[in-house]
Each structure stands twice: as structure tokens, then as C-alpha cells.
Design an enzyme around this catalytic site. Structure first.
Site: not given
Ligand code: BGC
Length: 746
Positions: A288
């Protein structure tokens, strides 16, 4: 020696280069062979580059890490993927730069396509309330069609986190609390996004996230730790992930949280043992946003190099935005901490997906301005969005059949801060477009259009969503007095639920409930529309309002969908995918709980039982609950036998009759209880459901089946097995409204 070999090396390189760039249509080489040929040409730096993902040039969806010269790194083949590069033109431009790199390896463009791209669909939790898997799949398909035309290859969806905690703002992105429903929704979404399979230009790669147990963050506080038995993890939280893997999900994203002390991003048990070895997952794993580097904050890694090492050893193939891989991986290999073959393993998985997507054959096939334009205002997509939006609405209350509005209604007062709201209707995780005010159908417009000219529509905002100011109440009360019926649109603002949007107080914000009280005091019939990204607590409203529709966030077609339901063009059929608490103090409250050694006999029993002295155990609205404008009678379940053995089927017959005055859809839910287990089993667990549309007066018999396989669970030793003994099977139209029969597994 060196010079002599380099002549051969150049020749070999040209040969291999020719082979890997050979069009797939020639069918001479398999994708694996092409991947291997390419891998042989790559320097260690180029390989590590493929494992590196940066956010692009658009708005960031996480805390921005230090800037890097992205264009220069692209040219040098140091970036394998980018997220947040939006639109066909911009993705094309970035791809052109990537193709200036030595080996011309195309970029993968990822984006959070969570509930639509150009046409915004209901938030995922709302869609789950439709319990309509076909509609959910179609919603993901439309999102993929629009996003792929704008250069996106890969969506960071579906989010399949189970959660029992409405304080956690990210419940809006998932399918609620139930592993069975959650698994089916996960599969529908993966199928929708991935469409006819990679290689077709409107298929997005899906991403199961957040692996794993992110939805169990302690206290519902985002990014918090998770402490959970492996049995609970397997029986509840992992099921939708496994279902997504079985459905062929292309990628998985790690979670921010630690699980029992080990961050998910470096969690070998989760990422290697389960995902790769047991589940045989063939795609790649992305971290993530920044979660590799965050292991320093967790207190798990000493520094960025240590974090990069732990994440890769743990099983994370691509680093989203933390830059720990690109900065440290080469040294880790050169110093012998990481073997190059391990790097090869990850790079192979990433390249494989690029080949499967057809990017080596035509890196620009997704960034096609013409195709993007065609999807810009797709009427058919809007119709599809309207259809699932109305299916997502849950009728919580309808005293004296106030809804649908009758012909004799001549004046409607529309009151509340969300009546004329525009962008709010889209909810969190959606794109704002410059022409939103022209495209999004507000609730006011939806009702206005449907009501027709003979109905007089009055409006007062009454108050803001979160402000303490009640000076607008007077005007609201005045227009209510002039109306036959009042429709109030209240709730959260769209950005009160979503990532980093945990709330300790999940009541209606600001003075909205006071506004409802003031309007209710006029004696006029009051219909309340509750807009929210999570279950809220609204006891006074639940006790007093005459009718309540839970509308969540419904997207581009919100106003039309709400009007369809308010005027009865669509008879509401939504069912809650998450339990609604009476108060925050009850959380977590969920339907599939364990009975405990001291279950209360009833709500008044406080005699040394497992209960609160100040609150019943039952929720305000249970899982699976939702009313209709008609009524249904549901028979007791009839079983073909009372005993089954492995290999045999229990068949359960239920007859549903539409006994009311409107045609409508009912969702019959099947639950079972394993009466005695080597591990305590839930009082009820969902194991099937069927939706049936019945004209008034019509009835139908539905047949469900259960087999020994459905009765299995992960036992103390994490073996997935059933246990012979007594079971109960229940059918009904809500988790708290069921009839049961006993059967035995031999
Ligand atoms: C979130 C994800 C997301 C990623 C990219 C993160 O902060 O937890 O779910 O896909 O950002 O935007």
C-alpha cells in the site's frame, strides 16, 4: 576476452530483443518465454525499476514522499508502474517517456477506480446492499470500460476487507461485515473489472486489498494494529481474499496494519505461505502507499534498507511510493542480503502481467483519446448506474405506508443540507470532473423532474452538515407547515467516511437531528433520506421519523434513483450488509456472534448475563434487514431429509408469497448454525441467498442446497473441516427474522 565476448553479447541481445518484442499473434513464444528473454537482458537496476511504483503528476492519494525526478527515472527504466496519471493524453505522454528507456518496457498505469470513473456508481457498501451480484458485476464492468479508455490498466479494487466496525471510515469501500456475501461480491467485482480477460482493451487488472485484516483495526481507527486469532482470520477475514484469488484476481495489495505484531507488508505467513503456497496465487503483490517505509514507524524495521529487505522477503513484489526498493535493493543484492533470483521472481510476475495485458504489443492501446471521448457521456452507463443506485437504497421504516408518495401530494417541502448538494452525492473515492454540476443529478433535481409541474416543491437548507448554527430552522419549519409531506436529506458529508476518516462519534453530525425534531414538531409526515458512507447512529430519528430511506452515496444518478424509490417507480429491495448499532458503545456489533456461556434470555434479562445494563444487545437495524412497499410471507423451511452425509445434499424449500399491494423483490437469506463444535461456532452464518421478484398476489418456491462442504470451518489446527453433529438451518428475509429446522451431519 572481454572484447571478444561483447561482440557475441551484442548479437545475442539483439536476437533476444527481437524475440521478446515479437507480436503475440505470432504465437511462437509463450509469455513465459518472452518474459525470460526480456529478464536476461535486464540489468539489476532495471529489474528493481520494475518493482518501483510512483504516484504520477495528479493529486496524490496518500502522503507525498520526497519528490523525485520522475521523468528522468522513467527514461532510465527506473519505474515500472505509476498511479494517478489521469486520462488518455497524460498516460500516453508518460508512456512515451517510458519507451525512451533502453529496453522500452511499457509502464503499467494504476488508479483507484473504486466505484466508477466518469460515471460514478454507488459507493461499494451501498452496492453490496443491493445483494444483486449481476448489477455489481456490471457496475465494475462499466467502470473498467470507462477507465481503460482513459489509459488505466489496473484498478486498486476491489477492496474486500470485512469490517464489523462502522467507526472505521473505510467500511464505505467494502461489502460490509459478512464473509459469505463479501466473497460473492469480491468475485463479482473481479469478474466485472477483468471482463473478458487480459488482452482485451477494456479489461482492467483488479487488485484484492488490503491483505489482510485491515478492517479489524483496533477501535475502528484507521491504520491501527490488528490482533486476531488465526482461526478468526481464516474463518472470517480471509474468505473474500481467497474468493478473489480463485476468481483470478491479477494482483493483491498489502495492508497498512500489523497482524499480531507483524506488518502485513512483510508478513511471510500471509503473503508467502498462504497467498503463494496454499492459494497458488500467480499475480503480483503491491504494497500500500508507503507501507514498506512505514515499517520503520511500526518499529519493525530499523531503516529503509531493512524495510525493503523485510518486505521483499515477506512477499511484496512492488513498492508503492515508499521508494525503499529503488533506493536500497541494489545494495541489498550486492551485499548478499537478497538474492538476485528473488528479485527475478518478483520482476517475472510483474512483466508477465504487462505481457498479458498486451502492452508489449501495443503500449498505447489503452491511451486512446478517441475511445476516451466516446465514453465521456455514455447514456447507457448512466442508466446502469441509476439502476444499481435504486437497488442500493434500503427502506428502514415506512409507517402507515407513507412511501411511495401518493398522487394526492400537491406540495412537498425538501429540507436539509444535502437536498441541493452536488459533488457530495459521489461519496469518497470518486473523481470530480469540471462539469459535475451539469452531470450529477441532485436530489432536488431528481424529485423535481419526477414530481412534475403539478407538484409544488419548496426548499430550505435548514442547517449545514456539521455546523452548530440553527438559524435556518425557522425557514425550514415555515415551509414544512405549507407542505403535505416533508422530505429531509441529511447525513454525513462525503469526506467524513473513506480513508483516514475514522469517527468515534457516528451520530448525525452538527444540528441535523435537531432540525429533524423541529420539522417533526409541525406534525407533518416526515420522510428522511440518510446519506452516509457507513452505518450511523440516529435513534431519535429512527423512533420518530415516519419513513426512512438509507441512501448512502449513490453517485451520478443519485437524484433520479431516489426519485424512482420515493415515487414508487422502483419498490425498494436493499438489505443492510452491515449491522447498525444503537450506540457506539455496542461496537463491534454483528449478527454472526458467539453465544457465550451466559447469553441473556431476553432483552430484560440482566441476571449475570452477557449484556449491557444500559442497552439491549440487539442492534438498531440488523444485518440483512430492509423493507419493501409490499409485504411477503415466507414459509418455514422444508427439508428433503434430516440427515446428510458427506457427498449428499440437503435441499431446503421455502415458499415466498407477495401478500401486499405492490410488485416487489425480496431477498431470502439462508443461515445455519453448527450447534456443537470443537471451536465455538457463530449463532448464525449466512450460506446462501436468492432474490425473487413477485407480482402482487404471486408466490414462488425457492430451493436452496447445503452440502457438507458448506459446513466446514477452520478448526484449532487450521484444518478446513466439517464436524458431524446437530445443525440448524434458517431462512427468512433478515438475519433477525428467520424460521429454522434441525438437521444432522453424519
Ligand atoms: C490506500 C489504497 C489506495 C492507495 C493508492 C492508499 O492510501 O490505502 O487503498 O489504493 O492509497 O491510492
Amino acid at each position: 576476452m572481454k572484447n571478444y565476448n561483447s561482440g557475441i553479447a551484442v548479437f545475442l541481445m539483439l536476437l533476444v530483443l527481437a524475440l521478446y518484442t515479437e507480436p503475440a499473434s505470432s504465437q511462437k513464444l509463450s509469455i513465459d518465454q518472452r518474459v525470460d528473454s526480456l529478464l536476461k537482458l535486464m540489468t539489476l537496476e532495471e529489474k528493481i525499476g520494475q518493482m518501483n511504483q510512483y504516484s504520477g503528476f495528479e493529486e496524490a492519494t496518500g502522503p507525498v514522499t520526497e519528490e523525485a525526478d520522475k521523468l528522468e527515472q522513467l527514461r532510465r527504466g527506473m519505474i515500472g508502474s505509476m498511479l494517478n496519471v489521469t486520462g488518455a493524453t497524460k498516460t500516453r505522454q508518460a508512456q512515451e517517456v517510458a519507451l525512451q528507456s533502453r529496453l522500452r518496457i511499457p509502464l503499467l498505469f494504476g488508479q483507484d477506480i473504486i466505484h466508477g470513473y466518469r460515471t460514478i456508481f454507488p459507493i461499494p457498501l451501498a452496492e453490496a446492499a443491493s445483494w444483486n451480484l449481476e448489477a455489481i458485476e456490471l457496475s465494475a464492468r462499466v467502470a473498467a470500460t470507462e477507465a481503460s479508455a482513459a489509459g488505466v490498466h489496473w484498478t486498486f479494487a476491489p477492496m474486500v476487507d470485512i469490517s464489523r466496525d462502522p467507526r472505521w471510515g473505510r467500511v464505505m469501500e467494502g461489502a460490509g461485515e459478512d464473509p459469505y456475501l463479501g466473497s460473492l461480491v469480491a468475485v463479482a467485482r473481479v469478474n466485472g473489472f477483468q471482463g473478458n480477460g487480459f488482452g482485451s482493451p477494456d479489461a482492467l487488472m483488479a487488485c484484492g486489498k488490503h491483505f489482510a485484516a485491515y478492517g479489524a483495526a483496533i477501535g475502528g481507527r484507521d491504520y491501527n494494529s490488528v490482533d486476531m486469532s488465526l482461526q478468526h482470520l481464516h474463518n472470517d477475514y480471509l474468505k473474500p481474499f481467497k474468493a478473489a484469488v480463485d476468481a483470478g484476481v491479477a494482483t493483491m495489495m498489502t495492508a497498512f496494519n500489523d497482524i499480531n505484531g507483524i506488518p502485513a507488508t512483510a508478513n511471510k505467513y500471509i503473503l508467502r505461505h498462504l497467498l503463494r503456497d496454499e492459494w497458488n496465487f500467480k499475480g503480483f503483490v503491491v504494497s500500500d502507499w508507503g507501507s514498506v517505509g512505514e515499517m520503520i514507524n511500526h518499529g519493525y524495521s530499523a531503516d529503509e534498507a531493512d524495510a525493503a529487505k523485510a518486505a521483499l522477503l515477506g512477499g511484496c513484489d512492488m513498492d508503492m511510493e515508499s521508494r525503499c526498493y529503488i533506493k536500497n535493493m541494489k545494495n541489498l543484492v550486492l551485499s548478499g542480503h537478497i538474492s538476485e533470483s528473488m528479485i527475478d521472481e518478483s520482476v517475472r510476475l510483474i512483466l508477465r502481467k504487462k505481457f498479458e495485458m498486451g502492452l508489449f504489443d501495443d503500449p498505447y492501446r489503452f491511451c486512446n483519446e478517441e475511445r476516451e471521448k466516446q465514453q465521456w457521456d455514455n447514456k447507457e452507463h448512466r442508466e446502469i448506474a441509476r439502476n444499481i443506485a435504486r437497488k442500493s437504497i434500503v427502506l428502514l421504516k415506512n409507517d402507515k405506508s407513507l412511501l411511495p408518495l401518493k398522487e394526492n401530494v400537491k406540495t412537498i417541502a425538501m429540507i436539509g443540507p444535502l437536498v441541493k448538494a452536488v459533488g457530495e452525492n459521489n461519496g469518497f473515492w470518486s473523481y470530480s470532473w469540471p462539469d459535475d454540476s451539469a452531470r450529477i443529478v441532485t436530489q432536488w433535481q431528481g424529485i423535481r423532474n419526477r414530481a412534475g409541474e403539478h407538484v409544488n416543491l419548496l426548499y430550505a437548507k435548514g442547517c449545514e452538515i456539521s455546523e452548530p448554527d440553527s438559524s435556518g430552522f425557522k425557514e425550514a419549519v415555515e415551509i414544512a407547515m405549507k407542505a403535505d409531506v416533508v422530505i429531509m436529506s441529511i447525513g454525513e458529508s462525503a469526506n467524513m467516511s473513506g480513508e483516514a476518516k475514522s469517527r468515534s462519534n457516528i451520530q448525525l453530525p452538527g444540528v441535523q437531528e435537531e432540525l429533524i425534531k423541529a420539522v417533526y414538531a409541525t406534525g407533518k409526515p416526515v420522510i428522511v433520506l440518510i446519506n452516509a458512507g457507513r452505518p450511523l447512529v440516529f435513534n431519535w430519528t429512527a423512533d420518530h421519523a415516519h419513513a426512512i430511506l438509507y441512501t448512502w452515496w449513490l453517485g451520478t444518478e443519485a437524484g433520479n434513483a431516489i426519485a424512482d424509490v420515493v415515487f414508487g417507480d422502483y419498490n425498494p429491495s436493499g438489505k443492510l450488509p452491515m449491522t447498525f448499532p444503537r450506540s457506539e458503545g455496542q461496537i463491534p456489533v454483528y449478527y454472526n456472534y458467539f453465544n457465550t456461556g451466559r447469553p441473556p434470555k431476553d432483552e430484560n434479562d440482566l441476571n449475570y448475563v452477557s449484556a449491557y445494563i444500559d442497552l439491549p444487545n440487539s442492534p438498531r437495524f440488523p444485518f440483512g434487514y430492509g423493507l419493501s412497499y409490499t409485504s411477503f410471507s415466507i414459509s418455514e423451511p422444508e427439508l428433503n431429509t434430516t440427515t446428510i452425509t458427506a457427498g449428499e445434499e440437503l435441499s431446503i424449500r421455502v415458499t415466498v408469497a407477495n401478500t401486499g399491494n405492490a410488485d416487489g423483490t425480496e431477498t431470502i437469506q439462508l443461515y445455519f448454525r453448527d450447534k456443537v463444535g470443537s471451536l465455538v461456532r457463530p449463532v448464525k452464518q449466512l450460506a446462501g441467498f436468492q432474490q425473487v421478484f413477485l407480482k402482487k398476489g404471486e408466490s414462488r418456491t425457492l430451493i436452496f442446497t447445503l452440502t457438507e462442504k458448506d459446513l466446514r470451518f477452520y478448526n484449532e489446527n487450521l484444518e478446513f473441516k466439517s464436524e458431524p453433529g446437530e445443525f440448524e438451518v434458517f431462512t427468512g428475509n433478515s438475519s433477525d427474522n428467520v424460521k429454522g429446522k434441525t438437521f444432522y451431519l453424519k
